[in-house]
Design a protein around this motif. Structure first.
Motif, mmCIF file in Angstrom:
data_model
loop_
_atom_site.group_PDB
_atom_site.id
_atom_site.type_symbol
_atom_site.label_atom_id
_atom_site.label_comp_id
_atom_site.label_asym_id
_atom_site.label_seq_id
_atom_site.Cartn_x
_atom_site.Cartn_y
_atom_site.Cartn_z
ATOM 1 N N UNK A 165 0.227 -21.890 37.629
ATOM 2 C CA UNK A 165 -0.805 -20.436 37.168
ATOM 3 C C UNK A 165 -0.486 -19.721 36.133
ATOM 4 N N UNK A 166 0.900 -19.648 36.637
ATOM 5 C CA UNK A 166 1.134 -17.940 35.324
ATOM 6 C C UNK A 166 1.940 -18.359 34.093
ATOM 7 N N UNK A 167 1.889 -20.188 34.112
ATOM 8 C CA UNK A 167 3.367 -20.613 32.785
ATOM 9 C C UNK A 167 1.382 -20.789 31.418
ATOM 10 N N UNK A 168 2.631 -19.891 30.440
ATOM 11 C CA UNK A 168 1.947 -20.075 28.999
ATOM 12 C C UNK A 168 2.500 -20.923 28.401
ATOM 13 N N UNK A 169 3.675 -21.138 29.072
ATOM 14 C CA UNK A 169 4.994 -22.455 27.474
ATOM 15 C C UNK A 169 5.249 -21.250 26.580
ATOM 16 N N UNK A 170 5.094 -19.544 26.690
ATOM 17 C CA UNK A 170 5.426 -18.503 25.576
ATOM 18 C C UNK A 170 6.793 -17.748 25.937
ATOM 19 N N UNK A 171 7.684 -17.323 25.800
ATOM 20 C CA UNK A 171 9.096 -16.606 25.854
ATOM 21 C C UNK A 171 8.678 -15.454 27.177
#
Length: 112
Positions: free
Chosen positions: A80-86
């Protein structure tokens, strides 16, 4: 029993809450925090001047779960929290020795 603590981006809070509710995790504590990881903040330009923003706003979620629910909880938070960005955040798992529900006096797993 374990405490799962996650540091996430603020705009992901509702998605994480919905994911935790979907797997049967009820009750969590949310705190607004500031910090930085590898990205070490960033710079912003405001009215022509450049400012270094060292501490970024984050959300800390703490959830007490039974030991057998830890992996499902981590998977739900991660997806749910993953955006793939730093700066997506981190999850920490700590042992929970004892828990008591104040209202009823229930202890340990029954208190969760």
């Amino acid at each position: 029993m374990k405490i799962v603590m996650a540091i996430i981006k603020p705009f992901k809070l509702e998605e994480v809450r919905d994911a935790l509710t979907a797997i049967g995790v009820h009750g969590l504590t949310v705190t607004e925090v500031k910090g930085y990881g590898r990205q070490k903040g960033h710079t912003e330009i405001y009215r022509g001047a450049e400012y270094a923003v060292s501490f970024l706003p984050k959300i800390k979620i703490e959830v007490a779960v039974a030991s057998e629910q830890v992996d499902k909880t981590i998977d739900a938070i991660t997806s749910a929290a993953k955006t793939g960005q730093i700066g997506d955040g981190k999850i920490f798992v700590m042992n929970l020795d004892h828990a008591v529900r104040i209202r009823t006096g229930e202890a340990d797993a029954a208190a969760l």
